[in-house]
Every structure is written in structure tokens, then in C-alpha cells.
Design an enzyme around this catalytic site. Structure first.
Site, PDB file in Angstrom:
ATOM      1  N   LYS A  27      24.392  56.084  47.052  1.00 48.01           N
ATOM      2  CA  LYS A  27      24.863  57.329  46.445  1.00 48.01           C
ATOM      3  C   LYS A  27      25.464  56.989  45.096  1.00 48.01           C
ATOM      4  O   LYS A  27      26.230  56.025  44.985  1.00 48.01           O
ATOM      5  CB  LYS A  27      25.925  57.955  47.368  1.00 48.01           C
ATOM      6  CG  LYS A  27      26.357  59.325  46.939  1.00 48.01           C
ATOM      7  CD  LYS A  27      27.295  59.903  47.977  1.00 48.01           C
ATOM      8  CE  LYS A  27      27.915  61.236  47.639  1.00 48.01           C
ATOM      9  NZ  LYS A  27      27.669  61.856  46.390  1.00 48.01           N
ATOM     10  N   GLY A  28      25.093  57.707  44.071  1.00 46.82           N
ATOM     11  CA  GLY A  28      25.682  57.498  42.751  1.00 46.82           C
ATOM     12  C   GLY A  28      26.249  58.802  42.237  1.00 46.82           C
ATOM     13  O   GLY A  28      26.278  59.799  42.964  1.00 46.82           O
ATOM     14  N   SER A  29      26.691  58.812  40.988  1.00 44.24           N
ATOM     15  CA  SER A  29      27.259  60.063  40.492  1.00 44.24           C
ATOM     16  C   SER A  29      26.181  61.089  40.166  1.00 44.24           C
ATOM     17  O   SER A  29      26.467  62.264  39.989  1.00 44.24           O
ATOM     18  CB  SER A  29      28.172  59.808  39.286  1.00 44.24           C
ATOM     19  OG  SER A  29      27.708  58.748  38.515  1.00 44.24           O
ATOM     20  N   GLU A  32      21.749  61.174  45.408  1.00 45.07           N
ATOM     21  CA  GLU A  32      21.604  60.226  46.518  1.00 45.07           C
ATOM     22  C   GLU A  32      20.256  59.509  46.434  1.00 45.07           C
ATOM     23  O   GLU A  32      19.304  60.040  45.868  1.00 45.07           O
ATOM     24  CB  GLU A  32      21.675  60.976  47.840  1.00 45.07           C
ATOM     25  CG  GLU A  32      23.026  61.648  48.079  1.00 45.07           C
ATOM     26  CD  GLU A  32      23.024  62.436  49.362  1.00 45.07           C
ATOM     27  OE1 GLU A  32      23.863  62.157  50.225  1.00 45.07           O
ATOM     28  OE2 GLU A  32      22.168  63.335  49.503  1.00 45.07           O
ATOM     29  N   VAL A  33      20.214  58.310  47.054  1.00 46.80           N
ATOM     30  CA  VAL A  33      18.962  57.536  47.058  1.00 46.80           C
ATOM     31  C   VAL A  33      18.557  57.293  48.516  1.00 46.80           C
ATOM     32  O   VAL A  33      19.391  56.912  49.344  1.00 46.80           O
ATOM     33  CB  VAL A  33      19.143  56.188  46.329  1.00 46.80           C
ATOM     34  CG1 VAL A  33      17.827  55.413  46.295  1.00 46.80           C
ATOM     35  CG2 VAL A  33      19.650  56.407  44.897  1.00 46.80           C
ATOM     36  N   TYR A  97      10.942  50.198  45.696  1.00 49.22           N
ATOM     37  CA  TYR A  97      12.081  49.951  46.580  1.00 49.22           C
ATOM     38  C   TYR A  97      12.519  48.495  46.449  1.00 49.22           C
ATOM     39  O   TYR A  97      11.685  47.587  46.490  1.00 49.22           O
ATOM     40  CB  TYR A  97      11.661  50.258  48.017  1.00 49.22           C
ATOM     41  CG  TYR A  97      12.665  49.879  49.067  1.00 49.22           C
ATOM     42  CD1 TYR A  97      13.898  50.514  49.129  1.00 49.22           C
ATOM     43  CD2 TYR A  97      12.371  48.888  50.014  1.00 49.22           C
ATOM     44  CE1 TYR A  97      14.824  50.167  50.109  1.00 49.22           C
ATOM     45  CE2 TYR A  97      13.283  48.540  50.994  1.00 49.22           C
ATOM     46  CZ  TYR A  97      14.509  49.188  51.031  1.00 49.22           C
ATOM     47  OH  TYR A  97      15.416  48.847  51.983  1.00 49.22           O
ATOM     48  N   ASP A 141      23.011  51.762  30.192  1.00 52.04           N
ATOM     49  CA  ASP A 141      23.912  51.780  31.356  1.00 52.04           C
ATOM     50  C   ASP A 141      23.804  50.466  32.136  1.00 52.04           C
ATOM     51  O   ASP A 141      23.660  50.482  33.366  1.00 52.04           O
ATOM     52  CB  ASP A 141      23.564  52.988  32.236  1.00 52.04           C
ATOM     53  CG  ASP A 141      24.726  53.411  33.128  1.00 52.04           C
ATOM     54  OD1 ASP A 141      25.858  52.928  32.898  1.00 52.04           O
ATOM     55  OD2 ASP A 141      24.501  54.210  34.049  1.00 52.04           O
ATOM     56  N   ASN A 146      23.211  48.836  38.427  1.00 53.32           N
ATOM     57  CA  ASN A 146      21.859  49.132  37.951  1.00 53.32           C
ATOM     58  C   ASN A 146      20.972  47.892  37.883  1.00 53.32           C
ATOM     59  O   ASN A 146      19.949  47.880  37.216  1.00 53.32           O
ATOM     60  CB  ASN A 146      21.917  49.828  36.582  1.00 53.32           C
ATOM     61  CG  ASN A 146      22.392  51.264  36.719  1.00 53.32           C
ATOM     62  OD1 ASN A 146      22.245  51.851  37.796  1.00 53.32           O
ATOM     63  ND2 ASN A 146      22.970  51.804  35.682  1.00 53.32           N
ATOM     64  N   ASP A 159      17.378  52.541  36.392  1.00 52.37           N
ATOM     65  CA  ASP A 159      18.091  53.611  35.683  1.00 52.37           C
ATOM     66  C   ASP A 159      17.979  53.518  34.175  1.00 52.37           C
ATOM     67  O   ASP A 159      18.798  54.094  33.468  1.00 52.37           O
ATOM     68  CB  ASP A 159      19.583  53.617  36.053  1.00 52.37           C
ATOM     69  CG  ASP A 159      19.849  54.545  37.217  1.00 52.37           C
ATOM     70  OD1 ASP A 159      18.869  55.121  37.726  1.00 52.37           O
ATOM     71  OD2 ASP A 159      21.002  54.693  37.610  1.00 52.37           O
TER      72      ASP A 159
HETATM   73  N1  LIG Z   1      15.010  51.438  43.794  1.00 51.01           N
HETATM   74  C1  LIG Z   1      16.001  51.179  44.654  1.00 51.01           C
HETATM   75  N2  LIG Z   1      15.798  50.363  45.707  1.00 51.01           N
HETATM   76  C2  LIG Z   1      16.818  50.098  46.581  1.00 51.01           C
HETATM   77  N3  LIG Z   1      18.063  50.587  46.470  1.00 51.01           N
HETATM   78  C3  LIG Z   1      18.316  51.406  45.444  1.00 51.01           C
HETATM   79  C4  LIG Z   1      17.311  51.750  44.483  1.00 51.01           C
HETATM   80  N4  LIG Z   1      17.866  52.568  43.563  1.00 51.01           N
HETATM   81  C5  LIG Z   1      19.140  52.731  43.931  1.00 51.01           C
HETATM   82  N5  LIG Z   1      19.425  52.048  45.057  1.00 51.01           N
HETATM   83  C6  LIG Z   1      20.711  51.977  45.775  1.00 51.01           C
HETATM   84  O1  LIG Z   1      21.347  53.236  45.693  1.00 51.01           O
HETATM   85  C7  LIG Z   1      22.622  53.101  45.060  1.00 51.01           C
HETATM   86  C8  LIG Z   1      22.908  54.353  44.253  1.00 51.01           C
HETATM   87  O2  LIG Z   1      22.042  54.364  43.136  1.00 51.01           O
HETATM   88  P1  LIG Z   1      22.251  55.376  41.938  1.00 51.01           P
HETATM   89  O3  LIG Z   1      21.312  54.940  40.863  1.00 51.01           O
HETATM   90  O4  LIG Z   1      22.135  56.778  42.435  1.00 51.01           O
HETATM   91  O5  LIG Z   1      23.761  55.207  41.526  1.00 51.01           O
HETATM   92  P2  LIG Z   1      24.529  54.017  40.809  1.00 51.01           P
HETATM   93  O6  LIG Z   1      23.667  53.442  39.711  1.00 51.01           O
HETATM   94  O7  LIG Z   1      25.023  53.070  41.877  1.00 51.01           O
HETATM   95  O8  LIG Z   1      25.785  54.760  40.201  1.00 51.01           O
HETATM   96  P3  LIG Z   1      25.839  55.830  39.012  1.00 51.01           P
HETATM   97  O9  LIG Z   1      24.816  56.882  39.283  1.00 51.01           O
HETATM   98  O10 LIG Z   1      27.216  56.348  39.140  1.00 51.01           O
HETATM   99  O11 LIG Z   1      25.576  55.082  37.743  1.00 51.01           O
HETATM  100  C9  LIG Z   1      22.509  51.823  44.222  1.00 51.01           C
HETATM  101  O12 LIG Z   1      23.766  51.252  43.962  1.00 51.01           O
HETATM  102  C10 LIG Z   1      21.619  50.952  45.110  1.00 51.01           C
HETATM  103  O13 LIG Z   1      22.387  50.282  46.100  1.00 51.01           O
END
Ligand SMILES: Nc1ncnc2c1ncn2[C@@H]1O[C@H](COP(=O)(O)OP(=O)(O)OP(=O)(O)O)[C@@H](O)[C@H]1O
Length: 267
Positions: A27-29, A32-33, A97, A141, A146, A159
Site C-alpha cells: 500500500k502506498g500513498s 494499493e498493489v 511482479y 522519486d 521504489n 514508479d
Molecule cells: N511490481 C511490484 N512487484 C512487487 N511488489 C510491488 C510492486 N510494486 C509495488 N510493490 C509493493 O507494494 C508496495 C506499495 O507500492 P506503491 O508504489 O503503491 O507505494 P510506495 O512506493 O511504497 O509508496 P508511495 O506511493 O507513498 O511512494 C511497495 O512498497 C512494494 O512492497
């Protein structure tokens, strides 16, 4: 690459024909992933679901066009984007992934040793070199959250580019929280900045990997930008080699060099 700009029900049906959504992995800001599977190829994918708060289809089309450009990028050091789908008020972004998840996740079990930091940073530099030189984009970023790790131990940037575009449109964001700690002074001043801003953030990421957090992590995110502007660049502790300390100093200069020079130093 699929690009679905309307909000029709068929999008959901078409999406569900290709991908199967599994458990939430982060989950990020922005949203959700989830882990997913491409039903045709059986490959695992990550699906990032962003909550839109804009009714303006042009904004959404801009984001989707950006993702369609990103999906043409092809480097072993950057996460591959597969496509994006608009379903009701949610934008689904499908990408490669990375089974181990983000380096930030690994940091939860403690700081990372110098020898591993060097490997991660070198691979991130290869990724930045690709984005800067071959694609002409600034990541904007760079931080441990990331940087992803695959099951084969490969390091991949994620990202890239998307963040800036998404912030410019009206997709929901929890304001500024989470990013200012890694920001270069020229970015904070909003003066003209270029790809070198990523090198500053890379330097801050080295400190994050070495100590668990970026400098001034206890500062309120609204104040930290002033602290960064008036403070001397952060340093590594005495338990680190001179080589990595000098490398960090080199990253945290306001006028850092071209990304190639950093790769050269680290080899
Ligand atoms: N392609 C991916 N494969 C596996 N896990 C992922 C992938 N992308 C994201 N994640 C997981 O999901 C989490 C959330 O990702 P997301 O990009 O939404 O937020 P973030 O980069 O952690 O934070 P923010 O959005 O605040 O910068 C990541 O920290 C990572 O653990």
C-alpha cells in the site's frame, strides 16, 4: 498495449478475461498493489490500483498515455509496465511482479550491509542511466520503496515518471507525506532541475539503506524541506568504508555530475 480510456463495464470484463487479481502485496500513498496472474501467459504481475478523484477524462487520458509510453521502455533494471485500465473510478496499472518486494520492506528487518548497498546502488545507477539517457526522463522519486527485488535477486526501479504525472493530475494523494526527505535542494526550491536531482535522492537512499531511514526522518514532513535547505549534507557513520563515504559526498553535492560518472566510480 491495452489502453482503455472510457469507463464502460466492458473494461472490467476485458480485464477479468486477461488478469486474475490475487492478494494485496502493498500500500502506498497513491493506492494499493495486488499480485495478479495473466491467465493467458500464466506470468505473475503486480496490479497497482489508484483511486481517481477526477471526473475529467482528459486528465485520466494523460495519465494513461504516460503509462503507454512507459510500457515501451525495456531495461532489465526497470520494472516493465504492461498496460492500464480504467474501471469505474479506479485506474489499474499492470506491471512486472517482483517477488521479494521493495528494498524498503527488507529494511524493516534492519539496516543493510555495505557490500549489499553497493550492489543495489550500482544496479539503480544502471536503471537511472537507462531512464536518463535512453528515455530522457527523470525518475523524481528515488527511494528504497521504489527499488524492487525479484526472486532471482535482480534490482528493478519502479514508479518512474508516473509519480510526477499523477501528481499533476487530480488523482488522490495524501499530500506531500513520504517524499520530501529524499528531495534535492533544487527540487525543493522549485528552481530549474534536471536528472541530477535523482542522484541527490540516490545519495539519500544510501543513508536510508545504511541506517534504516533517510536523514531527519523524525522531522515533520512539512518542516523537513527547510531543514534540508539549511543543513550540511548528511554523512555515513565511521563503520563505512572511505570509498562509499566519498561516493555519498559526491551524490550529495548540489551540482552532481552526469550519471555515467557515478557508474564509473562504483565499478
Ligand atoms: N511490481 C511490484 N512487484 C512487487 N511488489 C510491488 C510492486 N510494486 C509495488 N510493490 C509493493 O507494494 C508496495 C506499495 O507500492 P506503491 O508504489 O503503491 O507505494 P510506495 O512506493 O511504497 O509508496 P508511495 O506511493 O507513498 O511512494 C511497495 O512498497 C512494494 O512492497
Amino acid at each position: 498495449m491495452p489502453l482503455l480510456l472510457n469507463r464502460k463495464k466492458e473494461n472490467k470484463i476485458m480485464y477479468e478475461n486477461i488478469y486474475e487479481k490475487h492478494e494485496r502485496i502493498g500500500k502506498g500513498s497513491f493506492g494499493e498493489v495486488f499480485k495478479g496472474i495473466n491467465k493467458n501467459t500464466k506470468e505473475s504481475v503486480a496490479i497497482k490500483i489508484l483511486d481517481l478523484d477526477t471526473e475529467n477524462d482528459e486528465d485520466i487520458a494523460d495519465v494513461q498515455k504516460e503509462i503507454s509510453i512507459l510500457s515501451k521502455f525495456d531495461s532489465e533494471y526497470v520494472t516493465k509496465y504492461h498496460g492500464s485500465y480504467l474501471i469505474d473510478t479506479k485506474l489499474w496499472i499492470v506491471m512486472d511482479y517482483a517477488a521479494v518486494g521493495s528494498v524498503r520492506k527488507i529494511l524493516k528487518s534492519g539496516a543493510i550491509e555495505e557490500k549489499f548497498i553497493s550492489v543495489i546502488i550500482r544496479e539503480v545507477l544502471y536503471g537511472l542511466n537507462y531512464l536518463h539517457k535512453s528515455c530522457g526522463i527523470i525518475h523524481r522519486d528515488i527511494k528504497a520503496a521504489n527499488i524492487l527485488l525479484t526472486s532471482e535477486g535482480k534490482v528493478k526501479l519502479c514508479d518512474f515518471g508516473v509519480s510526477g504525472q499523477i501528481t499533476m493530475t487530480n488523482i488522490k494523494r495524501n499530500s506531500f507525506v513520504g517524499t520530501p526527505y529524499w528531495m534535492a535542494p533544487e527540487v525543493i526550491r522549485r528552481s530549474n532541475y534536471d536528472s541530477k536531482a535523482d542522484i541527490w535522492s540516490l545519495g539519500i537512499t544510501i543513508i536510508e539503506l545504511a541506517s534504516g531511514n533517510p536523514p531527519y526522518a523524525n522531522e515533520d514532513p512539512r518542516n523537513v524541506i527547510y531543514v534540508i535547505l539549511k543543513s550540511k549534507p548528511a554523512k555515513l557513520g565511521s563503520n563505512f568504508s572511505l570509498a562509499i563515504k566519498e561516493f555519498l559526498d559526491f551524490c550529495l553535492r548540489e551540482e552532481p555530475e552526469d550519471v555515467n560518472i557515478y557508474i564509473y566510480i562504483l565499478l
